[in-house]
Design a protein around this motif. Structure first.
Motif, PDB file in Angstrom:
ATOM      1  N   SER A   1      16.818   4.082   4.037  1.00  0.00           N
ATOM      2  CA  SER A   1      15.874   2.887   3.849  1.00  0.00           C
ATOM      3  C   SER A   1      14.923   4.099   2.885  1.00  0.00           C
ATOM      4  N   GLY A   2      14.153   2.966   2.574  1.00  0.00           N
ATOM      5  CA  GLY A   2      13.126   3.433   1.470  1.00  0.00           C
ATOM      6  C   GLY A   2      11.617   4.628   2.018  1.00  0.00           C
ATOM      7  N   TYR A   3      11.605   3.831   2.987  1.00  0.00           N
ATOM      8  CA  TYR A   3      10.809   4.221   3.987  1.00  0.00           C
ATOM      9  C   TYR A   3      11.166   6.157   4.737  1.00  0.00           C
TER      10      TYR A   3
ATOM     11  N   ALA B   1      13.195   7.757   2.789  1.00  0.00           N
ATOM     12  CA  ALA B   1      13.851   8.127   1.588  1.00  0.00           C
ATOM     13  C   ALA B   1      12.677   9.279   0.723  1.00  0.00           C
ATOM     14  N   ASN B   2      11.494   8.480   0.765  1.00  0.00           N
ATOM     15  CA  ASN B   2       9.748   8.961   0.370  1.00  0.00           C
ATOM     16  C   ASN B   2       9.939   9.822   1.855  1.00  0.00           C
ATOM     17  N   ILE B   3      10.007  10.118   3.283  1.00  0.00           N
ATOM     18  CA  ILE B   3      10.147  10.909   4.099  1.00  0.00           C
ATOM     19  C   ILE B   3      10.651  11.980   3.545  1.00  0.00           C
TER      20      ILE B   3
ATOM     21  N   ASN C   1      -1.096   3.754  -2.959  1.00  0.00           N
ATOM     22  CA  ASN C   1       0.371   4.030  -2.701  1.00  0.00           C
ATOM     23  C   ASN C   1       1.295   3.658  -1.384  1.00  0.00           C
ATOM     24  N   HIS C   2       2.259   2.424  -1.493  1.00  0.00           N
ATOM     25  CA  HIS C   2       3.703   2.393   0.305  1.00  0.00           C
ATOM     26  C   HIS C   2       3.295   3.675   1.308  1.00  0.00           C
ATOM     27  N   ALA C   3       2.565   2.920   2.694  1.00  0.00           N
ATOM     28  CA  ALA C   3       3.080   3.426   3.378  1.00  0.00           C
ATOM     29  C   ALA C   3       3.948   4.790   3.406  1.00  0.00           C
TER      30      ALA C   3
ATOM     31  N   PHE D   1       2.706  -1.358  -7.561  1.00  0.00           N
ATOM     32  CA  PHE D   1       2.094  -1.687  -6.659  1.00  0.00           C
ATOM     33  C   PHE D   1       2.239  -2.984  -5.871  1.00  0.00           C
ATOM     34  N   SER D   2       3.031  -2.528  -4.554  1.00  0.00           N
ATOM     35  CA  SER D   2       3.587  -3.748  -4.079  1.00  0.00           C
ATOM     36  C   SER D   2       2.435  -4.586  -3.145  1.00  0.00           C
ATOM     37  N   MET D   3       0.860  -4.368  -3.830  1.00  0.00           N
ATOM     38  CA  MET D   3       0.331  -5.572  -2.844  1.00  0.00           C
ATOM     39  C   MET D   3      -0.486  -6.092  -3.937  1.00  0.00           C
TER      40      MET D   3
ATOM     41  N   VAL E   1       8.618   9.028  -8.276  1.00  0.00           N
ATOM     42  CA  VAL E   1       7.866   7.661  -9.039  1.00  0.00           C
ATOM     43  C   VAL E   1       8.992   6.579  -8.366  1.00  0.00           C
ATOM     44  N   ASP E   2       7.722   5.579  -7.253  1.00  0.00           N
ATOM     45  CA  ASP E   2       8.869   5.326  -6.529  1.00  0.00           C
ATOM     46  C   ASP E   2       8.748   3.487  -7.196  1.00  0.00           C
ATOM     47  N   GLU E   3       9.799   3.624  -7.743  1.00  0.00           N
ATOM     48  CA  GLU E   3      10.385   2.026  -8.269  1.00  0.00           C
ATOM     49  C   GLU E   3      10.606   1.239  -7.092  1.00  0.00           C
ATOM     50  N   ALA E   4      10.031   1.036  -5.877  1.00  0.00           N
ATOM     51  CA  ALA E   4      11.031   0.182  -5.624  1.00  0.00           C
ATOM     52  C   ALA E   4      10.915  -1.349  -5.906  1.00  0.00           C
ATOM     53  N   HIS E   5       9.549  -1.810  -6.406  1.00  0.00           N
ATOM     54  CA  HIS E   5       9.218  -3.071  -6.765  1.00  0.00           C
ATOM     55  C   HIS E   5       9.985  -3.222  -7.906  1.00  0.00           C
ATOM     56  N   ALA E   6      10.068  -2.236  -8.805  1.00  0.00           N
ATOM     57  CA  ALA E   6      10.560  -2.806 -10.783  1.00  0.00           C
ATOM     58  C   ALA E   6      12.392  -2.687 -10.762  1.00  0.00           C
TER      59      ALA E   6
ATOM     60  N   GLY F   1      16.765  -2.479  -0.953  1.00  0.00           N
ATOM     61  CA  GLY F   1      16.749  -4.442   0.631  1.00  0.00           C
ATOM     62  C   GLY F   1      15.272  -5.128  -0.484  1.00  0.00           C
ATOM     63  N   LYS F   2      15.478  -4.740  -1.475  1.00  0.00           N
ATOM     64  CA  LYS F   2      14.444  -5.515  -2.175  1.00  0.00           C
ATOM     65  C   LYS F   2      15.570  -6.767  -3.524  1.00  0.00           C
ATOM     66  N   ALA F   3      14.882  -6.653  -5.048  1.00  0.00           N
ATOM     67  CA  ALA F   3      15.781  -7.253  -5.973  1.00  0.00           C
ATOM     68  C   ALA F   3      17.087  -7.075  -5.471  1.00  0.00           C
TER      69      ALA F   3
HETATM   70  N1  PMP Z   1       8.273   2.436  -1.271  1.00  0.00           N
HETATM   71  C1  PMP Z   1       7.766   0.578  -1.219  1.00  0.00           C
HETATM   72  C2  PMP Z   1       5.956   0.584  -3.078  1.00  0.00           C
HETATM   73  C3  PMP Z   1       8.000  -0.599  -0.724  1.00  0.00           C
HETATM   74  O1  PMP Z   1       6.633  -1.489  -1.146  1.00  0.00           O
HETATM   75  C4  PMP Z   1       8.876  -0.690   0.370  1.00  0.00           C
HETATM   76  C5  PMP Z   1       8.850  -1.366   1.496  1.00  0.00           C
HETATM   77  N2  PMP Z   1       8.210  -2.483   1.453  1.00  0.00           N
HETATM   78  C6  PMP Z   1       9.453   0.814   0.446  1.00  0.00           C
HETATM   79  C7  PMP Z   1       9.630   2.317   0.072  1.00  0.00           C
HETATM   80  C8  PMP Z   1      10.303   1.228   1.799  1.00  0.00           C
HETATM   81  O2  PMP Z   1      11.458   0.644   1.676  1.00  0.00           O
HETATM   82  P1  PMP Z   1      12.633   0.172   2.580  1.00  0.00           P
HETATM   83  O3  PMP Z   1      11.578  -1.410   3.414  1.00  0.00           O
HETATM   84  O4  PMP Z   1      13.795   0.074   2.091  1.00  0.00           O
HETATM   85  O5  PMP Z   1      12.544   1.312   3.869  1.00  0.00           O
END
Ligand code: PMP
Length: 373
Positions: free
Chosen positions: A104-106, A108-110, A129-131, A178-180, A203-208, A237-239
């Motif tokens: 997951s992105g969570y 991957a960032n960790i 930055n995202h949690a 930025f997600s929010m 660079v976290d491109e999750a929302h791009a 998990g997004k687009a």
């Molecule tokens: N990075 C950003 C910027 C996010 O918004 C999110 C999820 N909302 C994540 C990482 C985590 O991704 P995932 O849902 O795949 O754990």
């Protein structure tokens, strides 16, 4: 009262208690929420691919061919051809040498932050930055310097103050979108600072991904900065409508991550059906870049309609539209009032956003009709 009950009561008192809502349909532009059909305005399924027939069919076929799960972590017996193939396709999509999938992105960032920074190193992180980035920084045990949101001058000061050989490695990490808030990091300037101060850039491109840049390749691609970033993080998990995430970069980076990224080493590899779904979504995006335009048309229509109703929204076509409320309870009330009128946009409260900035976070989807918007 038990300590757990007391803490729950305290959350409720402060307007911060959360609970899950129940969706009993597929993730379309409308969903069945707690038994009622409502327009969905808070999903990251930006391109509507989670429920696309080709994506569903790919997941089903992969379950038949490969089974439901990968059975073990990547380094044990969990790396299957479907992982390698998707990694190759994602690396080609982003024009990087290599790519590595994560659960997951969570995770991957960790994994990537912990790999690129540790005790004796320093991470510079945007305040919004995202949690998962925040937690990655904490777990890394590196010194963490939080710079003001999108503030290049502050980042420069921080880099100057924390330079001079006190730290072995330096890492700058930022969301691109930025997600929010749906605003965009000044990546060109950040890239230049990273180069000047001998810092790596993540660079976290999750929302791009799937939403911005040529063919939905993200903000780094839009700005021609693919080479400036040491690592690009994207999510499935997004687009891309599925589940999972990836890190793209040089071969050396990916070889290193395989050796040290703990969520990759100690967590089960992503399951074949999820990867096949993401691969099918990626193909749809590559074959029809018009999908990205549909997302922005829907966003522009929604922004225009909200402005007409008197809401303070910026013009434009960004797909994430924050409706700032402020107070936690007021945000919940606005969410409930919208629901009563058939619109689902979850209230977002601290700690997801800073105190006093509770909001509805609206998101457009390519599959929303102009009428729904
Ligand atoms: N990075 C950003 C910027 C996010 O918004 C999110 C999820 N909302 C994540 C990482 C985590 O991704 P995932 O849902 O795949 O754990």
């Amino acid at each position: 009262m038990s300590d757990v009950a007391a803490r729950l009561a305290s959350l409720a008192e402060r307007g911060l208690q959360r609970s899950t809502r129940l969706v009993s349909s597929a993730q379309g532009p409308t969903v069945t929420l707690d038994g009622r059909e409502v327009t969905l305005l808070c999903s990251n399924n930006y391109l509507g691919l989670a429920e696309h027939p080709a994506v569903r069919a790919a997941a089903a076929a992969a379950a038949e061919r490969w089974g439901a799960g990968a059975g073990a972590s990547r380094l044990v017996s969990g790396t299957m051809s479907i992982h390698r193939e998707l990694e190759r396709e994602l690396a080609d999509f982003h024009g990087t040498q290599s790519c590595l999938l994560f659960g997951s992105g969570y995770l991957a960032n960790i994994g990537v932050i912990g790999a690129l920074a540790g005790r004796g190193d320093v991470v510079f992180s945007d305040a919004l930055n995202h949690a998962s980035i925040v937690d990655g920084c904490r777990l890394s045990r590196a010194d963490v310097v939080v710079y003001r949101h999108r503030d290049i001058e502050h980042l420069q000061q921080c880099l100057e103050q924390h330079g001079g050989g006190r730290h072995e490695r330096r890492l700058i990490v930022t969301d691109s979108v930025f997600s929010m808030d749906g605003d965009i990091a000044p990546l060109r300037e950040i890239g230049a600072l990273a180069a000047r101060h001998d810092a790596r850039l993540l660079v976290d491109e999750a929302h791009a991904i799937g939403a911005l840049g040529p063919g939905g390749r993200g903000v780094l691609a839009r700005e021609g900065l693919e080479r400036e970033a040491g690592a690009l993080l994207g999510t499935l998990g997004k687009a891309l409508g599925s589940y999972g995430a990836y890190v793209c970069g040089g071969q050396e980076l990916c070889d290193y991550l395989v050796n040290v990224a703990r969520p990759l080493i100690f967590s089960t590899a992503p399951p074949p059906p999820a990867l096949a779904a993401a691969a099918a979504a990626l193909r749809l995006l590559r074959d029809d870049p018009g999908l990205v335009g549909e997302l922005h048309n829907a966003a522009a229509t929604l922004r225009g309609a909200l402005a007409q109703e008197g809401f303070a929204v910026a013009a434009g076509d960004m797909h994430i539209i924050p409706l700032l409320v402020g107070d936690e309870r007021d945000a919940v009330r606005l969410c409930e009032a919208a629901l009563a009128r058939g619109v689902f946009a979850q209230a977002i409260r601290p700690p997801t956003v800073p105190q006093g900035t509770s909001r509805l976070r609206l998101t457009a989807m390519a599959s929303h009709s102009p009428r729904q918007m």
